[in-house]
Design a protein around this motif. Structure first.
Motif, PDB file in Angstrom:
ATOM      1  N   ARG A   1      38.748   1.534  38.654  1.00  0.00           N
ATOM      2  CA  ARG A   1      39.806   1.287  39.627  1.00  0.00           C
ATOM      3  C   ARG A   1      39.233   1.459  41.031  1.00  0.00           C
ATOM      4  O   ARG A   1      38.466   2.393  41.294  1.00  0.00           O
ATOM      5  CB  ARG A   1      40.996   2.216  39.403  1.00  0.00           C
ATOM      6  CG  ARG A   1      40.702   3.688  39.533  1.00  0.00           C
ATOM      7  CD  ARG A   1      41.981   4.495  39.401  1.00  0.00           C
ATOM      8  NE  ARG A   1      41.730   5.936  39.493  1.00  0.00           N
ATOM      9  CZ  ARG A   1      42.699   6.844  39.553  1.00  0.00           C
ATOM     10  NH1 ARG A   1      43.956   6.464  39.548  1.00  0.00           N
ATOM     11  NH2 ARG A   1      42.402   8.130  39.624  1.00  0.00           N
TER      12      ARG A   1
ATOM     13  N   LEU B   1      44.481  -6.432  36.071  1.00  0.00           N
ATOM     14  CA  LEU B   1      44.695  -5.000  36.267  1.00  0.00           C
ATOM     15  C   LEU B   1      44.169  -4.482  37.606  1.00  0.00           C
ATOM     16  O   LEU B   1      44.203  -3.283  37.855  1.00  0.00           O
ATOM     17  CB  LEU B   1      44.013  -4.216  35.134  1.00  0.00           C
ATOM     18  CG  LEU B   1      44.439  -4.571  33.712  1.00  0.00           C
ATOM     19  CD1 LEU B   1      43.628  -3.764  32.700  1.00  0.00           C
ATOM     20  CD2 LEU B   1      45.925  -4.315  33.517  1.00  0.00           C
TER      21      LEU B   1
ATOM     22  N   CYS C   1      39.677  -0.464  29.415  1.00  0.00           N
ATOM     23  CA  CYS C   1      40.076  -0.874  30.772  1.00  0.00           C
ATOM     24  C   CYS C   1      41.343  -0.154  31.222  1.00  0.00           C
ATOM     25  O   CYS C   1      41.463   0.238  32.392  1.00  0.00           O
ATOM     26  CB  CYS C   1      40.266  -2.387  30.812  1.00  0.00           C
ATOM     27  SG  CYS C   1      38.707  -3.300  30.812  1.00  0.00           S
ATOM     28  N   PHE C   2      42.299   0.028  30.349  1.00  0.00           N
ATOM     29  CA  PHE C   2      43.513   0.736  30.732  1.00  0.00           C
ATOM     30  C   PHE C   2      43.230   2.207  31.038  1.00  0.00           C
ATOM     31  O   PHE C   2      43.842   2.787  31.945  1.00  0.00           O
ATOM     32  CB  PHE C   2      44.575   0.608  29.641  1.00  0.00           C
ATOM     33  CG  PHE C   2      45.433  -0.609  29.781  1.00  0.00           C
ATOM     34  CD1 PHE C   2      46.484  -0.642  30.692  1.00  0.00           C
ATOM     35  CD2 PHE C   2      45.183  -1.738  29.022  1.00  0.00           C
ATOM     36  CE1 PHE C   2      47.270  -1.766  30.848  1.00  0.00           C
ATOM     37  CE2 PHE C   2      45.963  -2.872  29.168  1.00  0.00           C
ATOM     38  CZ  PHE C   2      47.016  -2.898  30.076  1.00  0.00           C
ATOM     39  N   LEU C   3      42.294   2.795  30.296  1.00  0.00           N
ATOM     40  CA  LEU C   3      41.928   4.170  30.610  1.00  0.00           C
ATOM     41  C   LEU C   3      41.235   4.249  31.965  1.00  0.00           C
ATOM     42  O   LEU C   3      41.469   5.186  32.748  1.00  0.00           O
ATOM     43  CB  LEU C   3      41.021   4.731  29.520  1.00  0.00           C
ATOM     44  CG  LEU C   3      41.711   5.081  28.198  1.00  0.00           C
ATOM     45  CD1 LEU C   3      40.685   5.527  27.161  1.00  0.00           C
ATOM     46  CD2 LEU C   3      42.747   6.179  28.410  1.00  0.00           C
TER      47      LEU C   3
ATOM     48  N   ARG D   1      33.521   4.532  43.513  1.00  0.00           N
ATOM     49  CA  ARG D   1      34.674   3.666  43.295  1.00  0.00           C
ATOM     50  C   ARG D   1      34.855   2.703  44.457  1.00  0.00           C
ATOM     51  O   ARG D   1      35.962   2.383  44.851  1.00  0.00           O
ATOM     52  CB  ARG D   1      35.938   4.513  43.114  1.00  0.00           C
ATOM     53  CG  ARG D   1      35.981   5.262  41.799  1.00  0.00           C
ATOM     54  CD  ARG D   1      37.160   6.196  41.746  1.00  0.00           C
ATOM     55  NE  ARG D   1      38.401   5.520  42.105  1.00  0.00           N
ATOM     56  CZ  ARG D   1      39.553   6.141  42.297  1.00  0.00           C
ATOM     57  NH1 ARG D   1      39.610   7.443  42.211  1.00  0.00           N
ATOM     58  NH2 ARG D   1      40.639   5.468  42.605  1.00  0.00           N
TER      59      ARG D   1
ATOM     60  N   LEU E   1      41.788   2.337  34.429  1.00  0.00           N
ATOM     61  CA  LEU E   1      42.807   2.094  35.447  1.00  0.00           C
ATOM     62  C   LEU E   1      43.548   3.376  35.815  1.00  0.00           C
ATOM     63  O   LEU E   1      44.021   3.533  36.947  1.00  0.00           O
ATOM     64  CB  LEU E   1      43.799   1.040  34.936  1.00  0.00           C
ATOM     65  CG  LEU E   1      44.867   0.549  35.903  1.00  0.00           C
ATOM     66  CD1 LEU E   1      44.224  -0.214  37.060  1.00  0.00           C
ATOM     67  CD2 LEU E   1      45.867  -0.354  35.177  1.00  0.00           C
ATOM     68  N   GLU E   2      43.621   4.314  34.882  1.00  0.00           N
ATOM     69  CA  GLU E   2      44.406   5.531  35.111  1.00  0.00           C
ATOM     70  C   GLU E   2      43.546   6.766  35.322  1.00  0.00           C
ATOM     71  O   GLU E   2      44.079   7.864  35.503  1.00  0.00           O
ATOM     72  CB  GLU E   2      45.328   5.768  33.906  1.00  0.00           C
ATOM     73  CG  GLU E   2      46.325   4.641  33.641  1.00  0.00           C
ATOM     74  CD  GLU E   2      47.349   4.492  34.758  1.00  0.00           C
ATOM     75  OE1 GLU E   2      47.605   5.491  35.460  1.00  0.00           O
ATOM     76  OE2 GLU E   2      47.873   3.373  34.922  1.00  0.00           O
ATOM     77  N   THR E   3      42.230   6.628  35.257  1.00  0.00           N
ATOM     78  CA  THR E   3      41.356   7.795  35.401  1.00  0.00           C
ATOM     79  C   THR E   3      40.183   7.448  36.314  1.00  0.00           C
ATOM     80  O   THR E   3      39.955   6.293  36.649  1.00  0.00           O
ATOM     81  CB  THR E   3      40.794   8.243  34.031  1.00  0.00           C
ATOM     82  OG1 THR E   3      40.013   7.169  33.478  1.00  0.00           O
ATOM     83  CG2 THR E   3      41.908   8.598  33.063  1.00  0.00           C
ATOM     84  N   ASP E   4      39.432   8.443  36.699  1.00  0.00           N
ATOM     85  CA  ASP E   4      38.192   8.218  37.441  1.00  0.00           C
ATOM     86  C   ASP E   4      37.059   8.046  36.438  1.00  0.00           C
ATOM     87  O   ASP E   4      36.289   8.988  36.165  1.00  0.00           O
ATOM     88  CB  ASP E   4      37.899   9.400  38.371  1.00  0.00           C
ATOM     89  CG  ASP E   4      38.800   9.385  39.600  1.00  0.00           C
ATOM     90  OD1 ASP E   4      39.118   8.279  40.080  1.00  0.00           O
ATOM     91  OD2 ASP E   4      39.191  10.469  40.057  1.00  0.00           O
TER      92      ASP E   4
END
Length: 314
Positions: free
Chosen positions: A172, A258, A234-236, A180, A238-241
């Motif tokens: 993300r 996303l 990918c979803f993980l 990042r 998106l919600e984590t570093d």
């Protein structure tokens, strides 16, 4: 049971249709004497004279009249069985195809494949199975096509190379960590290990060739989690570093949907093969060949969006 000489069937059909040895000889392109010898053999096999003298010609016996339509039909069926199959009309095909692969294939090639099916073969239904143990024996009776990389295949399984792909790191964007940053910013090996990783492995293996390359540089990464699908990775991310280590084609689609940033992995990693495998019984199957050709075209049309390999990041 001892079968009769099936080479006699065309001669029997010619004799019964022509009603004479001379006429049958002309049809079969042999001499009258050779046809007379063949008639003698047929009489012994059938147990009937078949043709008997009648005035200046010959006449069919009652048994020969009964056999005439049977011989013609049998010869027609035999010839039909020996001809190549007619061209398949894909619009008329009603069939399920079982394809075994990972979620990256469904994301990268799935929509284009479904569009081709709807347009060219609307009676075809795709049943996509998840990866399992990848036993090549499944292609003999349970799976029509395997997309990915099978272990060593037996002689009765065909394999065709479709493409190669690479892995990338999806994360993300934004935040305080320089790791990042935007996708346009090149990622250094130090930046690559600055965040933990989420890797994809059906069997939960966290180590791969990535760790070997990092060790050569004196670096080590932290694998935060292993998951069975690229979508979950990918979803993980998106919600984590964390970096999700996924195939480039999948990452391209995921980044658009996303809002993930995608970075090239700054290591010398080998390219990963993407193949399709099927059983030899499907080699000449027109509908199955259409499916294979379609996938080959779709994979070739998307050189940047090559699908994931089931063991590369394990």
């Amino acid at each position: 049971m001892l079968l009769p000489d099936m080479n006699l069937l065309p001669a029997l059909d010619a004799l019964l249709r022509e009603g004479s040895v001379t006429g049958a000889a002309a049809v079969m392109n042999v001499s009258p004497s050779a046809m007379s010898r063949t008639l003698a053999r047929l009489r012994r096999v059938v147990g009937d004279p078949l043709l008997v003298p009648s005035g200046r010609g010959m006449a069919l016996t009652p048994r020969a009249r009964e056999l005439r339509p049977q011989a013609a039909a049998a010869l027609g069926q035999a010839l039909a069985a020996l001809r190549p199959p007619p061209p398949v009309d894909l619009a008329e095909v009603q069939r399920d195809f079982v394809i075994r692969t990972n979620d990256s294939v469904a994301v990268v090639l799935g929509a284009a494949l479904l569009a081709r099916v709807a347009r060219e073969a609307p009676g075809v239904r795709l049943r996509i199975l998840p990866e399992g143990d990848e036993d090549p024996a499944d292609l003999r009776d349970r799976v029509d096509l395997d997309l990915g990389a099978l272990p060593e295949t037996p002689p009765d399984v065909r394999t065709a190379h479709l493409a190669e792909h690479r892995y990338v790191a999806a994360v993300r964007p934004g935040g305080d960590s320089p790791a990042r940053g935007p996708a346009s910013a090149p990622l250094s090996p130090a930046g690559f290990v600055a965040l933990p990783h989420v890797t994809v492995s059906r069997h939960g293996r966290a180590r791969s060739v990535i760790d070997d390359r990092l060790a050569e540089l004196g670096l080590e990464r932290r694998v935060l989690a292993t998951v069975p699908t690229f979508g979950a990775a990918c979803f993980l991310a998106l919600e984590t570093d964390a970096y999700a280590i996924v195939p480039s084609g999948f990452a391209e689609r995921a980044a658009a949907a996303l809002r993930l940033a995608v970075h090239e992995i700054p290591l010398r990693l080998p390219a990963v093969r993407f193949d399709m495998s099927w059983h030899v019984r499907h080699d000449a199957d027109p509908a199955h060949r259409w499916l294979r050709d379609t996938l080959a075209v779709l994979a070739g049309d998307r050189p940047r969006a090559l699908v994931g390999e089931r063991s590369a990041a394990e």
